[in-house]
Design an enzyme around this catalytic site. Structure first.
Site, PDB file in Angstrom:
ATOM      1  N   GLY A  34       0.853  -1.189   0.000  1.00  0.00           N
ATOM      2  CA  GLY A  34       0.000   0.000   0.000  1.00  0.00           C
ATOM      3  C   GLY A  34       0.883   1.230   0.000  1.00  0.00           C
ATOM      4  N   ASN A  38       3.144   2.652   3.069  1.00  0.00           N
ATOM      5  CA  ASN A  38       4.588   2.665   2.783  1.00  0.00           C
ATOM      6  C   ASN A  38       5.228   3.973   3.224  1.00  0.00           C
ATOM      7  OD1 ASN A  38       4.695   0.168   1.607  1.00  0.00           O
ATOM      8  ND2 ASN A  38       4.767   0.896  -0.513  1.00  0.00           N
ATOM      9  N   TYR A 104      -5.722  -8.003  -8.893  1.00  0.00           N
ATOM     10  CA  TYR A 104      -6.379  -7.428  -7.713  1.00  0.00           C
ATOM     11  C   TYR A 104      -7.656  -8.174  -7.339  1.00  0.00           C
ATOM     12  CZ  TYR A 104      -3.687  -3.059  -8.174  1.00  0.00           C
ATOM     13  OH  TYR A 104      -2.702  -2.111  -8.233  1.00  0.00           O
ATOM     14  N   TYR A 105      -7.896  -8.323  -6.038  1.00  0.00           N
ATOM     15  CA  TYR A 105      -9.207  -8.686  -5.508  1.00  0.00           C
ATOM     16  C   TYR A 105      -9.554  -7.600  -4.493  1.00  0.00           C
ATOM     17  CZ  TYR A 105      -9.073 -13.139  -7.914  1.00  0.00           C
ATOM     18  OH  TYR A 105      -9.037 -14.094  -8.886  1.00  0.00           O
ATOM     19  N   ARG A 168      -2.978   5.106 -11.483  1.00  0.00           N
ATOM     20  CA  ARG A 168      -3.156   3.661 -11.658  1.00  0.00           C
ATOM     21  C   ARG A 168      -4.275   3.411 -12.659  1.00  0.00           C
ATOM     22  NH1 ARG A 168      -0.480   1.300  -6.971  1.00  0.00           N
ATOM     23  NH2 ARG A 168       1.358   2.634  -7.077  1.00  0.00           N
ATOM     24  N   LYS A 225      10.363  13.220 -10.107  1.00  0.00           N
ATOM     25  CA  LYS A 225      11.176  12.013  -9.898  1.00  0.00           C
ATOM     26  C   LYS A 225      11.725  11.538 -11.245  1.00  0.00           C
ATOM     27  CE  LYS A 225       7.673  10.217  -7.772  1.00  0.00           C
ATOM     28  NZ  LYS A 225       6.741   9.301  -7.108  1.00  0.00           N
ATOM     29  N   GLY A 254       7.955   0.271  -4.561  1.00  0.00           N
ATOM     30  CA  GLY A 254       8.059   0.965  -3.278  1.00  0.00           C
ATOM     31  C   GLY A 254       9.121   2.045  -3.263  1.00  0.00           C
ATOM     32  N   ALA A 255       9.889   2.147  -4.335  1.00  0.00           N
ATOM     33  CA  ALA A 255      10.964   3.143  -4.350  1.00  0.00           C
ATOM     34  C   ALA A 255      10.398   4.560  -4.380  1.00  0.00           C
ATOM     35  CB  ALA A 255      11.879   2.908  -5.558  1.00  0.00           C
ATOM     36  N   ASP A 257       7.577   5.630  -3.139  1.00  0.00           N
ATOM     37  CA  ASP A 257       7.066   5.976  -1.813  1.00  0.00           C
ATOM     38  C   ASP A 257       8.221   6.294  -0.869  1.00  0.00           C
ATOM     39  OD1 ASP A 257       4.505   5.330  -2.811  1.00  0.00           O
ATOM     40  OD2 ASP A 257       4.752   3.236  -2.220  1.00  0.00           O
TER      41      ASP A 257
END
Lengths: 315, 315, 315, 315, 315, 315
Positions: A34, A38, A104-105, A168, A225, A254-255, A257
């Protein structure tokens, strides 16, 4: 007073125990994923007082998320339990070290039912920085409303608003996303777009134009970024490139975040934007050294050691 | 001509690699679960020509289900792929060998979107026995309609209808379930209730009254499952208890589906109801010897060997 | 009518769960391995009607092979069970990403006892293309005879013969292999040699001379596999290089079989030899993206997407 | 104000992934073990405000313990990090379901270096109940002094002292242990001895005499644990047996700590001693249903459901 | 007569089953680690008669070490069991393929209690070469005394002394280590320093000066290890560079011990120093091909095959 | 002088990582299995000087067997390597805790090629007891000849012959086995039949008649194994029942070999037959406490502790 507050969906993430199409994968291992949590975790590791809230189902997966985030030292006292919905989950699929596919669920998940009435206004007010990701408004109508309610509270109380667009396209179309995200951007003090996001949101494809535009829209600090290359930071007063750290990347999830958390940690310590950017680059780079979304975020001592060993743009 | 046809949701089942609350379980192993495909698989193992259809998502889990059921020798040529929905999944949780808890992620699944327009009428007609479970009508309105459409086709074409009520109160309330299941029962030639199901559907709590009532409703053969004790079979002409096989049970999930398959295998071979019941007891017992829903169903030779080694009521 | 038929030994393959000498490896995972079934599976995934037959032991490993190949949609109705022999198995050993060592337990296996009397002549006749690998005649005298009997049936019935020499010096010496393989080559319509195989069989070390020689011997299409570089295709009429796809290779085992399947899929669709070659290159490349012998073969949609993303020689 | 405070060593516990002598066990799984943190965790799950402190090494195992205990909702803000020592660990060995053997690596551990100067006196004062185990004074001279300093603070501030003797003869001899534990007992308000402990400490072998003696020594409530049979509770005013719950035991480790937590939870809610005892029995029983030291402790709702389903002495 | 004797601590080594910080690693796998036993094992694999002794606890880990080393064909008849201490263990942590971190639990271990009275003087005398590592004298005072006692016995009996400094700054400071190691060096016939060790011990940073100095101190053969580049060998008579083998390195741990073993194997066969160096380079290179400390050491046939396939400096 | 010598096939044994039919089992773990090496290992653990020889392939599985048996302290110096054959292997299958099924891959194995010319006569002569199992003569003609050659050497040199019939009907028919095994029996000093073996070999179904008959045939000591009940020992002079130890059995495989080893250990120590029998019972019982063929055999101290804790017939 909390230094940072984040909110939004965190899911249980099932990692395949082998690479290849999932139909051939026998086993899966559980962790959490998430963007919002994160950022809170990364900041808590760096020693900050961070809070995160969301809604989980009244099930083992919800309890697992709660305990994991709490275990990292993040305040989860406002996490809600929804007895009428399940905790969202996702599966990753890895083929040949390319970016993982994701299944995804999460439709109708507890987190997607987060609504204005779930907010603890006093708790929100008692915060220095609120960090928003573009994922939360994509989850549902009520989530979207919740985001704008939080923004309103922040604005009224002089809380710094930090925003990572995190577009997303599995959750909404660009047509749906653009106006919402731009509206959030306009209300933000700090924004962390990538080049691709600048292109999708603004139709601009370079860091200079992107940051110029966001500054015009009212953002005070724009941090574009640039992946391994580092970042480009622009305020009214200063504009500069801050070179990234060269590392052997293991997993880039995750980078981004981690980058935001590293930057915000600098903001909370009143570092210069340049120093904030270096710190963001460092946390982002360290995140990629380790498999997993949040496992690689450093403790403060580790961050300092890394920044001493590796050289940023002008150190 | 197919000997048996079943249809309904089959999900990917994630088994915990350790017992205990799921938040403490690190790993999960993948298999499949579905009452309808269980019956088809058990019959295919016994050498029958069996077909099964459903709807799966256009994803790896759907392909996994297709390949697994097909691998067992079941005809899956009418399995549909729904590009707009995911394949349903479930997680089991085991605490201290009690019945496992189940966490479903099946709301809005591809299978729940099965509808009349998915039916291949000619394919359905070309069948001796159609076996229905009470799970399928619980999944959605369109699934319910589909079940009744299939029943209609069966009736019009003189196909034997076999029915296992399989009441799942996680999917609908008893109030919703009762009229639907009774309506199916009225149309069925063979019905496989348990005592508890008899109680829920008819308010009757013993095998004799339950079977009497179903015979009155028009069923030709009523097979009341009595668990380890065996079964009670009633037709207009005959009524008798058929004693079960005593085995060291490992996992009872799937035993009821195996029982039905064993019984129907006898029907297809024109065995006496008594012999059908013995065969049902045997397959049900063998299913419990092995962990997993369908792993324990025997091949024909294994069934014969088992029935030779163990004694049924009068052999 | 089947589009393709293959036959020959498929074994249970035990993969070490860690790299290094096997005496230090604690655990092994089961999958299947066999060049003939690989080709059938790859073609079935691409949507073709493929059949494969062999002989397995009356044991769990034989049933596992049957179910796995059948699960992929290949017709296995002619697979024989030999009560007097075991299903062959093999172990792989991986040291430092080099080509794996292989330990066979296949001497006297059920498949090696395949014989002319196991053939269903009518079934064989009802086929467009029969694909032969050079492994089958190496297994035993009876296997060799079976291959030539099948070739004879094919010839008499105008079935296209496809041949991949697959020289395995662990199974026979080059002296034994050469005359047999050359005799098969003479009867083949399509042949898929590699450079090294050309050298061993013909003493020629370049694609042009190799293909010239096979054309002289009567082959209609010669496809010289050039690994990552692609292939060289020669018919009486045309001769050309078809450049391969550049991918990050994970595991090359099974790539050659995938190449043949991709090419034959084109033949079955009446594509030009050039298009057949591109398709062979693509399936071969995709096979290397995934660990495992056959896990990486694409479905038709995946193949089309890959060929759209990546550029072949002139697209 | 905290409701309960515990302190003492928590170690990383390595569980064998197979039974049998450890030299034949290939893999080990990590969890945590510690009687003091167990009690705090069990109370936190039941909804109480619990704190725990200790000392861990500046290493990954120390961080793992901190995050795990914190993840359960226990306040760990006073946990100290000792840069000069390692976090203690232990290995379990299971042979044939008997009580596991234990191999400690805790000599000189960070926790054994806990000393009076590590205490935060204000933090300790702000507590209703302090629970002490007999393990902590066994660890080292400085740990022993720390225990008595905490007892002194508790006494001076009217904090209820709860004490579980937990005699560990692997850590000290009975001769060393007896005077220390008796001195703690004398200062305790509530004590949780087992029969065997009563025998070792007092030379008395039945619950009535044991409780009489501890009451004489000044304890206000004596709770003699009788394992599956339940417990015997004695105060000046009341004395009674409270029957245990019958469950299928999976793992008894941690049951005693769960018992104490269940009892103390009742004390905090001003339940009668009888009700406290029933609750202790219930948490202890539930702990045995699940493999692991603390995994089985219930949430409050689960405890209530269990006590509704199962019958205690007079419900 | 034994050809080689080594002695010193061997520990049970726990390898993480995943990379990343250990607090996120669920499982660990057991093997053994110890420089002295590595050298003995490598020599035994090459066909030499090697012995190793140490002290282990009276526990499963001690028995595991004994059986593993003995299983490799090393004589362990003088291994002592210490009932008063545990066998030392260590954990590795791998982050992004860098050198692993190591967490020791070896303070006060059985091996650290090795003392002069544990020596079997006759056994020691009956040896051609005694190989000493600089780890053993770092373990404890009694270990240091033991090393010098063995050196004394060796000197008196004309046994060749081989010495690998192996400076471990986790066990002692350089100030403590330097005089001890230099004293051992003075007594050694063959010494295996690395450049970094030369710098620490002698303040010299190149192979020529380092070897010159050690020759002056009385060593007869100085072998400076240059990692992938190979080695530099110096005697009074000869001085030369011996180029290393180029391989794809998987794990460098244990390579230095393998190098020493390969060199000493040559010495035992009276090869020229040049040939000894090539052999050392080869065993060292082969060790890096396989994960694990000692798993990669070759059997003699494998070494010969490797040296035939790969080219040393002038072959 | 060796105290005991055994010889015969030891295979690599693959244990399923889950129960159920092997086609559903994903992973397998490696260990070793062999009755002859079991006896040698059990005796070595008890402190005896034991040797074992056989023939293995020149492969990793052969090296694994060698190192494992050697690691247990058994002399393997006469183990032969056969470059022309593979090491035999087997797979176990467990269904519901019944006796495991076994799938062999041992036809033509290296061990089955053991022949008279592999014998080191001087080595054999230097032995007190030679223990023969009825498995070895079943493997091949050359193995049979080898057994009789060893018996001849033993007889000529006054070596005690111990014999366990171990009838394996998977390897030969009873008709083939009976004359061979009876011939060995006639040459044996000590024989360890079970009741079922007595029945197959002699047509007698009780311990008294069986032992009488073997005594008549010339055996000096007959030890009839009675499973959990213990054993019946008969010599010319004494005849008695020796009651077994009651334990919670985990795995009975290897118990018979452990029994023989325990008995022979007593013989080597000149214990009375009664004491030998008690010791056999104890080792057999301890073997069943642990999963695995030989993992449960005790060290001498453990045996003594077990015999002290548990009571045999009259202790």
């Amino acid at each position: 007073m909390k230094e940072v507050l984040t909110f939004g969906e965190t899911m249980v993430l099932f990692n395949p125990q082998a690479s290849g199409p999932l139909r051939f994968v026998e086993g899966f291992s559980k962790s959490i994923g998430g963007a919002d949590s994160n950022v809170a975790i990364a900041l808590a590791r760096l020693g900050h007082d961070a809070g995160w809230f969301s809604k989980v189902g009244d099930d083992e997966f919800g309890r697992y998320i709660k305990n994991t985030v709490r275990g990292e030292g993040v305040d989860v006292s406002r996490l809600k339990v929804d007895k009428g919905a399940s905790t969202g989950i996702l599966f990753k699929e890895r083929v040949n070290n390319a970016n993982p596919n994701v299944y995804y669920y999460r439709a109708g998940s507890a987190a997607s039912r987060l609504a204005i009435e779930d907010l603890d206004v006093e708790y929100i007010k008692d915060t220095k920085i609120i960090h928003i990701t573009g994922i939360t408004p994509a989850l549902s109508e009520s989530c979207r409303e919740t985001v704008f309610k939080v923004l309103e509270i922040a604005k009224e109380n002089g809380i710094t608003i930090s925003f990572d667009p995190n577009i997303r396209l599995k959750l909404w179309t660009l047509e749906e996303a653009r106006p919402v995200l731009l509206k959030i951007a306009e209300m933000s003090d700090i924004i962390f777009p990538g080049i691709e996001e600048g292109e999708m949101l603004l139709g601009l494809d370079n860091e200079k134009e992107i940051s110029e535009k966001f500054l015009e829209m009212g953002c005070k600090t724009v941090v574009v970024k640039l992946g391994e290359k580092g970042c480009y930071v622009a305020t009214k007063a200063e504009k500069e490139y801050i070179q990234g750290f060269q590392v052997a990347t293991e997993d880039t999830v995750g980078a981004g975040d981690g980058f935001a958390a590293g930057f915000l940690s600098g903001v909370l310590k009143n570092l210069s934007v340049r120093e904030c950017g270096i710190q963001g680059n460092a946390v982002g780079a360290m995140a990629t050294l380790v498999k997993g979304d949040m496992e690689g975020y450093p403790y403060y001592d580790q961050l300092m050691a890394f920044m001493g060993n590796k050289k940023g743009i002008d150190r």
